[in-house]
Design a protein around this motif. Structure first.
Motif, PDB file in Angstrom:
ATOM      1  N   ARG A  42     -19.060  14.027   0.079  1.00 45.05           N
ATOM      2  CA  ARG A  42     -18.191  12.848  -0.136  1.00 45.05           C
ATOM      3  C   ARG A  42     -17.393  12.978  -1.428  1.00 45.05           C
ATOM      4  O   ARG A  42     -16.746  12.029  -1.854  1.00 45.05           O
ATOM      5  CB  ARG A  42     -19.043  11.561  -0.180  1.00 45.05           C
ATOM      6  CG  ARG A  42     -19.804  11.290   1.113  1.00 45.05           C
ATOM      7  CD  ARG A  42     -18.899  10.785   2.229  1.00 45.05           C
ATOM      8  NE  ARG A  42     -19.499  11.042   3.542  1.00 45.05           N
ATOM      9  CZ  ARG A  42     -18.871  10.887   4.699  1.00 45.05           C
ATOM     10  NH1 ARG A  42     -17.617  10.487   4.723  1.00 45.05           N
ATOM     11  NH2 ARG A  42     -19.472  11.151   5.830  1.00 45.05           N
ATOM     12  N   GLU A  68     -15.048  20.001  14.026  1.00 50.19           N
ATOM     13  CA  GLU A  68     -15.518  19.673  15.383  1.00 50.19           C
ATOM     14  C   GLU A  68     -16.191  20.919  15.976  1.00 50.19           C
ATOM     15  O   GLU A  68     -15.537  21.915  16.321  1.00 50.19           O
ATOM     16  CB  GLU A  68     -14.406  19.172  16.308  1.00 50.19           C
ATOM     17  CG  GLU A  68     -13.554  18.051  15.721  1.00 50.19           C
ATOM     18  CD  GLU A  68     -14.361  16.987  14.968  1.00 50.19           C
ATOM     19  OE1 GLU A  68     -15.355  16.475  15.507  1.00 50.19           O
ATOM     20  OE2 GLU A  68     -13.999  16.704  13.806  1.00 50.19           O
ATOM     21  N   THR A  69     -17.502  20.823  16.073  1.00 52.55           N
ATOM     22  CA  THR A  69     -18.302  21.988  16.461  1.00 52.55           C
ATOM     23  C   THR A  69     -17.791  22.686  17.729  1.00 52.55           C
ATOM     24  O   THR A  69     -17.636  23.915  17.723  1.00 52.55           O
ATOM     25  CB  THR A  69     -19.787  21.574  16.599  1.00 52.55           C
ATOM     26  OG1 THR A  69     -20.140  20.784  15.454  1.00 52.55           O
ATOM     27  CG2 THR A  69     -20.699  22.773  16.674  1.00 52.55           C
TER      28      THR A  69
HETATM   29  N1  LIG Z   1     -17.707  15.511  15.577  1.00 48.83           N
HETATM   30  C1  LIG Z   1     -18.326  16.367  14.584  1.00 48.83           C
HETATM   31  C2  LIG Z   1     -19.540  15.667  14.023  1.00 48.83           C
HETATM   32  C3  LIG Z   1     -19.953  16.247  12.707  1.00 48.83           C
HETATM   33  C4  LIG Z   1     -21.056  15.451  12.053  1.00 48.83           C
HETATM   34  O1  LIG Z   1     -21.288  14.272  12.333  1.00 48.83           O
HETATM   35  N2  LIG Z   1     -21.757  16.113  11.129  1.00 48.83           N
HETATM   36  C5  LIG Z   1     -22.814  15.462  10.394  1.00 48.83           C
HETATM   37  C6  LIG Z   1     -24.021  16.396  10.301  1.00 48.83           C
HETATM   38  S1  LIG Z   1     -24.650  16.893  11.876  1.00 48.83           S
HETATM   39  C7  LIG Z   1     -22.401  15.215   8.962  1.00 48.83           C
HETATM   40  O2  LIG Z   1     -21.685  16.002   8.373  1.00 48.83           O
HETATM   41  N3  LIG Z   1     -22.906  14.112   8.370  1.00 48.83           N
HETATM   42  C8  LIG Z   1     -22.754  13.853   6.987  1.00 48.83           C
HETATM   43  C9  LIG Z   1     -22.021  12.589   6.701  1.00 48.83           C
HETATM   44  O3  LIG Z   1     -21.346  12.036   7.583  1.00 48.83           O
HETATM   45  O4  LIG Z   1     -22.103  12.138   5.562  1.00 48.83           O
HETATM   46  C10 LIG Z   1     -18.681  17.715  15.202  1.00 48.83           C
HETATM   47  O5  LIG Z   1     -18.848  17.793  16.421  1.00 48.83           O
HETATM   48  O6  LIG Z   1     -18.751  18.710  14.489  1.00 48.83           O
END
Ligand SMILES: N[C@@H](CCC(=O)N[C@@H](CS)C(=O)NCC(=O)O)C(=O)O
Length: 203
Positions: A42, A68-69
């Motif tokens: 952040r 986006e994975t």
């Molecule tokens: N739509 C994204 C989702 C990515 C995502 O939500 N990543 C999470 C970890 S699995 C993240 O970075 N969370 C940390 C946060 O939002 O602070 C993808 O498919 O890559």
């Protein structure tokens, strides 16, 4: 910093899936560890790269930012076509491949999140939500994987990496049904029994 690809990474995140794919294609990359606890995703320097503050974030050697994975997985499969992780463009199998790659983000993930994080709420209306219902999603995967070892039949593809990785996380988090399904358990075991997967688990 080197001019290799950079994967912003935390092992407890979807970035582990991107790392597995980087290992599958034999890419040369640097890992940049992101610590969620201290909020480094952040901070302004990271938000300047990915304003979503999310992982995985992959920065290509020319500076292009991919997030986006499934997009990262699909890009790497095409950029390393010699690894045969995606069917030929325009072949019917390519359509099936897209189907399952997209199924991950549009059906499997949101259905599982609804099921696990809104336990006490009434299910969202099946006709309105893109994933229908959690049971429909799991039934569909069980039906497909009950017929052949991989989503495209006899061959492993990047779609298996995507769906298999998500299913393995769901089993680990105790999502309903997946832990009790022999078809899903065998599939997860099959797709993760790969050297690239093992390399991606290294600390
Ligand atoms: N739509 C994204 C989702 C990515 C995502 O939500 N990543 C999470 C970890 S699995 C993240 O970075 N969370 C940390 C946060 O939002 O602070 C993808 O498919 O890559």
């Amino acid at each position: 910093m080197s001019n290799k690809m950079r994967l912003y990474y935390n092992p407890q995140s979807r970035a582990a899936i991107a790392r597995w794919m980087l290992e599958e294609v034999g890419a040369d990359y640097d890992l940049v560890h992101i610590d969620f606890e201290s909020g480094s995703n952040r901070r302004p320097d990271f938000l300047a790269i990915n304003p979503m503050g999310k992982l995985p974030t992959l920065v290509l050697a020319d500076g292009t930012v991919l997030t986006e994975t499934p997009a990262i997985v699909a890009f790497l499969a095409d950029a390393h076509a010699d690894k045969s992780l995606a069917p030929e463009i325009s072949s019917p199998a390519r359509g099936t491949y897209y189907r399952w790659l997209m199924f991950n983000g549009s059906c499997l993930e949101p259905a599982a999140i609804e099921k696990m994080m809104r336990k006490d709420a009434a299910p969202l209306p099946k006709v309105s939500v893109g994933w229908g219902s959690y049971d429909d999603v799991i039934d569909t995967l069980e039906m497909t994987l009950g017929k052949s070892p991989y989503l495209l039949g006899e061959r492993f593809s990047a779609a298996d990496l995507m769906i298999g990785a998500t299913l393995s996380w769901l089993v680990m988090f105790g999502a309903p049904r997946v832990g009790d399904s022999a078809v899903i358990a065998e599939y997860v075991e099959r797709v993760t029994d790969r050297d690239a997967y093992r390399r991606s688990q290294a600390t």
